[in-house]
Design a protein around this motif. Structure first.
Motif, PDB file in Angstrom:
ATOM      1  N   VAL A   8       0.829  -1.201   0.000  1.00  0.00           N
ATOM      2  CA  VAL A   8       0.000   0.000   0.000  1.00  0.00           C
ATOM      3  C   VAL A   8       0.866   1.255   0.000  1.00  0.00           C
ATOM      4  CG1 VAL A   8      -0.231   0.213   2.516  1.00  0.00           C
ATOM      5  CG2 VAL A   8      -2.057   1.060   1.034  1.00  0.00           C
ATOM      6  N   ASN A   9       0.380   2.269  -0.679  1.00  0.00           N
ATOM      7  CA  ASN A   9       0.981   3.594  -0.638  1.00  0.00           C
ATOM      8  C   ASN A   9      -0.146   4.574  -0.357  1.00  0.00           C
ATOM      9  OD1 ASN A   9       3.247   5.504  -1.061  1.00  0.00           O
ATOM     10  ND2 ASN A   9       1.900   6.227  -2.676  1.00  0.00           N
ATOM     11  N   GLU A  10      -0.031   5.336   0.724  1.00  0.00           N
ATOM     12  CA  GLU A  10      -1.066   6.271   1.128  1.00  0.00           C
ATOM     13  C   GLU A  10      -0.594   7.701   0.891  1.00  0.00           C
ATOM     14  OE1 GLU A  10      -2.261   5.454   5.172  1.00  0.00           O
ATOM     15  OE2 GLU A  10      -3.303   3.629   4.561  1.00  0.00           O
ATOM     16  N   VAL A  11      -1.418   8.467   0.185  1.00  0.00           N
ATOM     17  CA  VAL A  11      -1.108   9.868  -0.088  1.00  0.00           C
ATOM     18  C   VAL A  11      -2.197  10.714   0.565  1.00  0.00           C
ATOM     19  CG1 VAL A  11      -0.747  11.619  -1.860  1.00  0.00           C
ATOM     20  CG2 VAL A  11       0.023   9.260  -2.260  1.00  0.00           C
ATOM     21  N   PRO A  12      -1.849  11.398   1.664  1.00  0.00           N
ATOM     22  CA  PRO A  12      -2.852  12.220   2.339  1.00  0.00           C
ATOM     23  C   PRO A  12      -2.989  13.592   1.694  1.00  0.00           C
ATOM     24  CG  PRO A  12      -0.802  12.297   3.557  1.00  0.00           C
ATOM     25  CD  PRO A  12      -0.584  11.355   2.390  1.00  0.00           C
ATOM     26  N   ASP A  13      -4.199  14.115   1.753  1.00  0.00           N
ATOM     27  CA  ASP A  13      -4.453  15.504   1.362  1.00  0.00           C
ATOM     28  C   ASP A  13      -4.222  16.366   2.606  1.00  0.00           C
ATOM     29  OD1 ASP A  13      -5.235  17.715  -0.105  1.00  0.00           O
ATOM     30  OD2 ASP A  13      -7.078  16.797  -0.842  1.00  0.00           O
ATOM     31  N   GLU A  14      -4.634  17.593   2.579  1.00  0.00           N
ATOM     32  CA  GLU A  14      -4.477  18.489   3.727  1.00  0.00           C
ATOM     33  C   GLU A  14      -5.496  18.112   4.807  1.00  0.00           C
ATOM     34  OE1 GLU A  14      -2.359  21.297   5.648  1.00  0.00           O
ATOM     35  OE2 GLU A  14      -1.980  20.679   3.584  1.00  0.00           O
ATOM     36  N   PRO A  15      -5.059  17.811   6.022  1.00  0.00           N
ATOM     37  CA  PRO A  15      -6.011  17.433   7.070  1.00  0.00           C
ATOM     38  C   PRO A  15      -6.802  18.624   7.595  1.00  0.00           C
ATOM     39  CG  PRO A  15      -3.796  17.513   7.969  1.00  0.00           C
ATOM     40  CD  PRO A  15      -3.672  17.769   6.488  1.00  0.00           C
TER      41      PRO A  15
ATOM     42  N   VAL B 187      -7.484  10.487   1.961  1.00  0.00           N
ATOM     43  CA  VAL B 187      -6.301   9.691   1.664  1.00  0.00           C
ATOM     44  C   VAL B 187      -6.565   8.889   0.388  1.00  0.00           C
ATOM     45  CG1 VAL B 187      -4.761   7.849   2.468  1.00  0.00           C
ATOM     46  CG2 VAL B 187      -5.754   9.460   4.119  1.00  0.00           C
ATOM     47  N   THR B 188      -5.624   8.956  -0.543  1.00  0.00           N
ATOM     48  CA  THR B 188      -5.687   8.098  -1.726  1.00  0.00           C
ATOM     49  C   THR B 188      -4.687   6.972  -1.518  1.00  0.00           C
ATOM     50  OG1 THR B 188      -6.291   9.966  -3.130  1.00  0.00           O
ATOM     51  CG2 THR B 188      -5.428   7.992  -4.233  1.00  0.00           C
ATOM     52  N   SER B 189      -5.216   5.760  -1.452  1.00  0.00           N
ATOM     53  CA  SER B 189      -4.379   4.571  -1.233  1.00  0.00           C
ATOM     54  C   SER B 189      -4.347   3.738  -2.503  1.00  0.00           C
ATOM     55  CB  SER B 189      -4.947   3.704  -0.109  1.00  0.00           C
ATOM     56  OG  SER B 189      -4.984   4.410   1.101  1.00  0.00           O
ATOM     57  N   THR B 190      -3.151   3.321  -2.880  1.00  0.00           N
ATOM     58  CA  THR B 190      -3.023   2.350  -3.967  1.00  0.00           C
ATOM     59  C   THR B 190      -2.306   1.132  -3.414  1.00  0.00           C
ATOM     60  OG1 THR B 190      -0.995   3.423  -4.735  1.00  0.00           O
ATOM     61  CG2 THR B 190      -3.031   4.029  -5.858  1.00  0.00           C
ATOM     62  N   MET B 191      -2.737  -0.021  -3.874  1.00  0.00           N
ATOM     63  CA  MET B 191      -2.162  -1.275  -3.386  1.00  0.00           C
ATOM     64  C   MET B 191      -2.275  -2.342  -4.451  1.00  0.00           C
ATOM     65  SD  MET B 191      -5.308  -2.095  -0.831  1.00  0.00           S
ATOM     66  CE  MET B 191      -5.524  -0.349  -0.567  1.00  0.00           C
TER      67      MET B 191
END
Length: 147
Positions: free
Chosen positions: A63-70, A83-87
């Protein structure tokens, strides 16, 4: 009580640590009696043992998680982040496909899954995450072929 900035940082730090591939580093952000649900509606799980299994499974899928601004809350105890997760499709993709959320890809060995979710955390007075909820549904999941 934690400050708003602390809760926001913890949400992003969760993603960063997941991406390192070290489940124990992720678990250090969480309280021993953590409650979590991923996705919301799948059933709440409790404790670091359950979270460890969940995080290891995600890491096994690369998995790779890319968060936006919280974003925070007035009390400082809550933060939410998209969060955009790719796996990798394997090993979990066939289970997701059986639920009808996605169609199986033509090449499961190379396909990946993308999930866009909103992760909401609640932080305790000790600065650890006490509760984590991940909101996503069928329209938030897609298969990436030839990734």
């Amino acid at each position: 009580m934690p400050e708003e900035v602390t809760s926001k940082q913890l949400a992003v730090e969760h993603c960063r640590r997941v991406n390192t591939g070290d489940p124990e580093a992720v678990l250090k952000l969480y309280a021993p009696a953590v409650r979590f649900e991923d996705p919301v509606g799948s059933g709440e799980r409790i404790g670091l043992g359950a979270l460890r299994s969940h995080v290891r499974n995600a890491i096994e899928c690369r998995v790779n998680e890319v968060p936006d601004e919280p974003v925070g809350s007035p009390t400082g105890r809550y933060a939410a982040v998209e969060v955009t997760s790719t796996m990798n499709y394997l090993p979990n993709g066939p289970f997701i496909a059986r639920t009808g959320v996605i169609a199986p890809p033509s090449n499961p060995e190379t396909a990946r899954i993308e999930i866009v979710c909103v992760m909401v955390i609640q932080v305790g007075a000790d600065g650890l995450i006490e509760d984590m909820r991940s909101y996503w549904g069928p329209s938030d999941v897609r298969v990436l072929e030839d990734s």
